[in-house]
Design a protein around this motif. Structure first.
Motif, PDB file in Angstrom:
ATOM      1  N   GLY A 270       0.845  -1.182   0.000  1.00  0.00           N
ATOM      2  CA  GLY A 270       0.000   0.000   0.000  1.00  0.00           C
ATOM      3  C   GLY A 270       0.873   1.220   0.000  1.00  0.00           C
ATOM      4  N   SER A 271       0.788   2.018  -1.045  1.00  0.00           N
ATOM      5  CA  SER A 271       1.671   3.181  -1.182  1.00  0.00           C
ATOM      6  C   SER A 271       0.839   4.460  -1.164  1.00  0.00           C
ATOM      7  CB  SER A 271       2.457   3.083  -2.490  1.00  0.00           C
ATOM      8  OG  SER A 271       3.278   4.212  -2.673  1.00  0.00           O
ATOM      9  N   LYS A 272       1.134   5.283  -0.126  1.00  0.00           N
ATOM     10  CA  LYS A 272       0.481   6.580   0.019  1.00  0.00           C
ATOM     11  C   LYS A 272      -1.039   6.470  -0.088  1.00  0.00           C
ATOM     12  CE  LYS A 272       4.481   9.162  -1.725  1.00  0.00           C
ATOM     13  NZ  LYS A 272       4.980  10.142  -2.721  1.00  0.00           N
ATOM     14  N   VAL A 273      -1.571   5.646   0.792  1.00  0.00           N
ATOM     15  CA  VAL A 273      -3.020   5.434   0.816  1.00  0.00           C
ATOM     16  C   VAL A 273      -3.650   6.542   1.642  1.00  0.00           C
ATOM     17  CG1 VAL A 273      -4.856   3.860   1.451  1.00  0.00           C
ATOM     18  CG2 VAL A 273      -2.686   2.954   0.597  1.00  0.00           C
ATOM     19  N   PRO A 274      -4.562   7.361   1.065  1.00  0.00           N
ATOM     20  CA  PRO A 274      -5.205   8.436   1.842  1.00  0.00           C
ATOM     21  C   PRO A 274      -6.202   7.848   2.836  1.00  0.00           C
ATOM     22  CG  PRO A 274      -6.089   8.376  -0.379  1.00  0.00           C
ATOM     23  CD  PRO A 274      -4.977   7.368  -0.358  1.00  0.00           C
ATOM     24  N   LEU A 275      -6.156   8.318   4.087  1.00  0.00           N
ATOM     25  CA  LEU A 275      -7.049   7.812   5.127  1.00  0.00           C
ATOM     26  C   LEU A 275      -8.257   8.720   5.358  1.00  0.00           C
ATOM     27  CD1 LEU A 275      -4.390   6.652   7.754  1.00  0.00           C
ATOM     28  CD2 LEU A 275      -5.576   5.293   6.009  1.00  0.00           C
ATOM     29  N   TYR A 276      -8.186   9.940   4.929  1.00  0.00           N
ATOM     30  CA  TYR A 276      -9.274  10.908   5.078  1.00  0.00           C
ATOM     31  C   TYR A 276      -9.784  10.942   6.521  1.00  0.00           C
ATOM     32  CZ  TYR A 276      -9.088  10.819  -0.012  1.00  0.00           C
ATOM     33  OH  TYR A 276      -8.642  10.903  -1.312  1.00  0.00           O
ATOM     34  N   GLY A 277     -11.091  10.643   6.717  1.00  0.00           N
ATOM     35  CA  GLY A 277     -11.664  10.746   8.056  1.00  0.00           C
ATOM     36  C   GLY A 277     -11.105   9.746   9.040  1.00  0.00           C
ATOM     37  N   ALA A 278     -10.601   8.599   8.561  1.00  0.00           N
ATOM     38  CA  ALA A 278     -10.045   7.592   9.458  1.00  0.00           C
ATOM     39  C   ALA A 278      -8.647   7.951   9.920  1.00  0.00           C
ATOM     40  CB  ALA A 278     -10.024   6.235   8.766  1.00  0.00           C
ATOM     41  N   GLY A 279      -8.075   9.024   9.399  1.00  0.00           N
ATOM     42  CA  GLY A 279      -6.724   9.390   9.767  1.00  0.00           C
ATOM     43  C   GLY A 279      -6.585   9.809  11.207  1.00  0.00           C
ATOM     44  N   ALA A 280      -7.650  10.413  11.784  1.00  0.00           N
ATOM     45  CA  ALA A 280      -7.568  10.889  13.179  1.00  0.00           C
ATOM     46  C   ALA A 280      -7.441   9.725  14.133  1.00  0.00           C
ATOM     47  CB  ALA A 280      -8.803  11.735  13.506  1.00  0.00           C
ATOM     48  N   SER A 281      -8.286   8.720  13.978  1.00  0.00           N
ATOM     49  CA  SER A 281      -8.211   7.551  14.856  1.00  0.00           C
ATOM     50  C   SER A 281      -6.937   6.760  14.622  1.00  0.00           C
ATOM     51  CB  SER A 281      -9.432   6.642  14.646  1.00  0.00           C
ATOM     52  OG  SER A 281      -9.498   6.220  13.292  1.00  0.00           O
ATOM     53  N   PHE A 282      -6.473   6.719  13.363  1.00  0.00           N
ATOM     54  CA  PHE A 282      -5.226   5.999  13.069  1.00  0.00           C
ATOM     55  C   PHE A 282      -4.044   6.702  13.731  1.00  0.00           C
ATOM     56  CE2 PHE A 282      -1.563   4.617  10.672  1.00  0.00           C
ATOM     57  CZ  PHE A 282      -1.816   3.264  10.447  1.00  0.00           C
ATOM     58  N   ALA A 283      -4.075   8.043  13.795  1.00  0.00           N
ATOM     59  CA  ALA A 283      -2.984   8.791  14.433  1.00  0.00           C
ATOM     60  C   ALA A 283      -2.932   8.513  15.915  1.00  0.00           C
ATOM     61  CB  ALA A 283      -3.179  10.284  14.168  1.00  0.00           C
ATOM     62  N   VAL A 284      -4.111   8.353  16.544  1.00  0.00           N
ATOM     63  CA  VAL A 284      -4.134   8.021  17.970  1.00  0.00           C
ATOM     64  C   VAL A 284      -3.546   6.653  18.213  1.00  0.00           C
ATOM     65  CG1 VAL A 284      -5.635   7.636  19.950  1.00  0.00           C
ATOM     66  CG2 VAL A 284      -6.091   9.549  18.406  1.00  0.00           C
ATOM     67  N   SER A 285      -3.910   5.688  17.326  1.00  0.00           N
ATOM     68  CA  SER A 285      -3.388   4.326  17.474  1.00  0.00           C
ATOM     69  C   SER A 285      -1.899   4.296  17.221  1.00  0.00           C
ATOM     70  CB  SER A 285      -4.115   3.377  16.500  1.00  0.00           C
ATOM     71  OG  SER A 285      -5.500   3.372  16.774  1.00  0.00           O
ATOM     72  N   ASP A 286      -1.460   5.056  16.227  1.00  0.00           N
ATOM     73  CA  ASP A 286      -0.042   5.047  15.898  1.00  0.00           C
ATOM     74  C   ASP A 286       0.792   5.698  17.005  1.00  0.00           C
ATOM     75  OD1 ASP A 286       2.177   4.641  14.032  1.00  0.00           O
ATOM     76  OD2 ASP A 286       2.201   6.836  13.962  1.00  0.00           O
ATOM     77  N   SER A 287       0.227   6.645  17.655  1.00  0.00           N
ATOM     78  CA  SER A 287       0.968   7.286  18.750  1.00  0.00           C
ATOM     79  C   SER A 287       1.231   6.322  19.889  1.00  0.00           C
ATOM     80  CB  SER A 287       0.195   8.508  19.266  1.00  0.00           C
ATOM     81  OG  SER A 287      -1.068   8.105  19.785  1.00  0.00           O
ATOM     82  N   SER A 288       0.330   5.335  20.045  1.00  0.00           N
ATOM     83  CA  SER A 288       0.544   4.311  21.075  1.00  0.00           C
ATOM     84  C   SER A 288       1.426   3.190  20.577  1.00  0.00           C
ATOM     85  CB  SER A 288      -0.799   3.751  21.555  1.00  0.00           C
ATOM     86  OG  SER A 288      -1.469   3.102  20.490  1.00  0.00           O
ATOM     87  N   GLY A 289       1.677   3.172  19.285  1.00  0.00           N
ATOM     88  CA  GLY A 289       2.550   2.156  18.691  1.00  0.00           C
ATOM     89  C   GLY A 289       1.825   0.899  18.244  1.00  0.00           C
ATOM     90  N   ARG A 290       0.530   0.794  18.451  1.00  0.00           N
ATOM     91  CA  ARG A 290      -0.218  -0.418  18.047  1.00  0.00           C
ATOM     92  C   ARG A 290      -1.414  -0.005  17.167  1.00  0.00           C
ATOM     93  NH1 ARG A 290       0.852  -4.905  21.183  1.00  0.00           N
ATOM     94  NH2 ARG A 290      -1.274  -5.657  20.885  1.00  0.00           N
ATOM     95  N   VAL A 291      -1.433  -0.566  15.970  1.00  0.00           N
ATOM     96  CA  VAL A 291      -2.497  -0.256  14.993  1.00  0.00           C
ATOM     97  C   VAL A 291      -3.282  -1.537  14.711  1.00  0.00           C
ATOM     98  CG1 VAL A 291      -3.035   0.593  12.698  1.00  0.00           C
ATOM     99  CG2 VAL A 291      -1.080   1.531  13.973  1.00  0.00           C
ATOM    100  N   PRO A 292      -4.604  -1.579  15.022  1.00  0.00           N
ATOM    101  CA  PRO A 292      -5.402  -2.778  14.740  1.00  0.00           C
ATOM    102  C   PRO A 292      -5.828  -2.826  13.268  1.00  0.00           C
ATOM    103  CG  PRO A 292      -6.745  -1.145  15.825  1.00  0.00           C
ATOM    104  CD  PRO A 292      -5.363  -0.563  15.757  1.00  0.00           C
TER     105      PRO A 292
END
Length: 309
Positions: A237-259
Motif C-alpha cells: 500500500g503506497s500513500k493510501v489516503p485515510l481521510y476521516g479515518a486518519g484521526a483515529s489511526f494517528a491516535v493508534s499510531d501514537s501508542s505504537g499499536r495499529v489494529p
C-alpha cells in the motif's frame, strides 16, 4: 401257277381291300399360335395338316419322334418374354431345356420391418446407455472428491515498511497518508489421494476501519495430491489516503499499536477425470492483526487466531 403281281395291280387292289386299309375319316385340329401372346385369339389359331394314312397319323411312331423333335427345336430356339426381351434356352445333359430357378427364400426385411431404422435405434440406445453410465460414474467420482478440501493455515505476517504522515491525494486534498509493505506466509495442504489441485486466491486485503490500506494476490499454482506447500503473498500500500479515518489511526499510531484485519479467499480446483469431472472449493479466511510500529518482528498467528469458512 402263281403269277407275280405287278405294281399296277397292287395299286389297283389296295383301295378295294377293306381289310388291309380301312378308310379313316379325315380330321384337323386347331391350336393357338405360339408366336402370338397379345393378339386376337381367333387370328392366332392355326390348322394342322390333314392326315390320310396311318403313316401320317399322330399314332404312328415316326410322328412321335417328329413331334418331339419339333417340340424340342421350339424350346431350344429363342423366345420373347413378357417384358419384350429375348432369352436363350439351353439344354442340360439329359436333353431337357434349362430354365431359371425361382429363388423362394430371400430377404425378410419386408416381414420384420426396416432393418436400417432398427440399427439406428440400437446405436442410439447404446449411445444413451453409455452416456448414462458415464454420468453415473462421474457423479460417483465427483461425490467421492467433495470431502477433499484444501487445508489452509495462516502462519505469519512480516512488516517490511510502515510509514504514516501528512500528504495530499491526487486532487490535492491534504489528509493523512499511509505506506505499508508486508509479507504474508501460509501453509496449504492437499488431502486428496487421487487428484491434484490448482490453487489461487482473491485479492488479499489488509483493512483498517473498512478501508483497504494494503493488498496483494496469490499467484496461481498446481499442487500434487497428498502434499504440503508454504506460499507467500506480498501486500503493498503506497500513500493510501485515510481521510476521516486518519484521526483515529494517528491516535493508534501514537501508542505504537495499529489494529488491522486480514481478509482473503483461497480457491482450489481439482480435475478428477480430465476436464469432464472437476471439483471446486472456496475457503474464506479472516484474521485480526495488530501491527506494532515500534517492533520489527514478524507477527505469528495461532491456530485459532483466524476463522476459516
Amino acid at each position: 401257277m402263281m403269277h407275280a403281281k405287278s405294281d399296277s395291280d397292287v395299286t389297283s387292289l389296295a383301295p378295294s381291300s377293306p381289310s388291309r386299309s380301312p378308310k379313316r375319316p379325315v380330321y384337323y385340329v386347331q391350336s393357338p399360335s405360339r408366336d402370338s401372346h397379345d393378339g386376337d385369339k381367333s387370328s392366332s389359331m392355326q390348322t394342322t395338316p390333314v392326315y390320310n394314312s396311318p403313316m401320317e397319323s399322330p399314332s404312328h411312331p415316326s410322328y412321335g419322334r417328329h413331334s418331339r423333335a419339333s417340340s424340342a427345336s421350339r424350346f431350344s430356339g429363342t423366345f420373347r418374354s413378357s417384358s419384350g426381351r429375348k432369352a436363350n434356352r439351353k439344354r442340360n445333359d439329359k436333353g431337357w431345356p434349362e430354365c431359371n430357378v425361382i429363388q423362394e427364400e430371400g430377404s425378410y426385411d419386408d416381414l420384420y420391418g426396416d432393418t436400417g431404422f432398427s440399427r439406428r435405434c440400437q446405436a442410439l440406445i447404446a449411445l444413451l446407455g453409455f452416456v448414462l453410465l458415464f454420468s453415473v460414474f462421474s457423479l460417483i467420482i465427483w461425490g467421492a472428491s467433495r470431502p477433499y478440501r484444501a487445508e489452509i493455515v495462516v502462519k505469519s505476517l512480516a512488516v517490511d515498511n510502515f510509514y504514516f504522515g501528512e500528504g495530499s491525494d491526487l486532487t490535492g486534498v491534504l489528509t493523512k497518508m499511509l505506506t505499508l509493505n508486508c509479507s504474508l506466509k501460509m501453509s496449504v495442504y492437499n488431502p486428496a489421494t487421487f487428484f491434484g489441485i490448482h490453487v489461487s486466491s482473491s485479492p488479499v486485503d489488509l483493512i483498517y476501519s473498512e478501508m483497504k490500506v494494503a493488498t496483494g494476490q496469490l499467484k496461481k499454482y498446481y499442487q500434487p495430491r497428498k502434499s504440503h506447500r508454504t506460499v507467500s503473498v506480498t501486500l503493498e500500500g503506497s500513500k493510501v489516503p485515510l481521510y476521516g479515518a486518519g484521526a483515529s489511526f494517528a491516535v493508534s499510531d501514537s501508542s505504537g499499536r495499529v489494529p488491522l484485519r486480514l481478509e482473503f479467499e483461497i480457491r482450489s480446483q481439482g480435475y478428477v477425470v480430465g476436464k469432464l469431472v472437476k471439483t471446486k472449493h472456496r475457503r474464506h479466511i479472516s484474521c485480526p492483526v495488530v501491527i506494532d510500529s515500534s517492533k520489527n518482528k514478524p507477527i505469528k498467528f495461532k491456530q485459532d487466531s483466524c476463522t476459516y469458512d
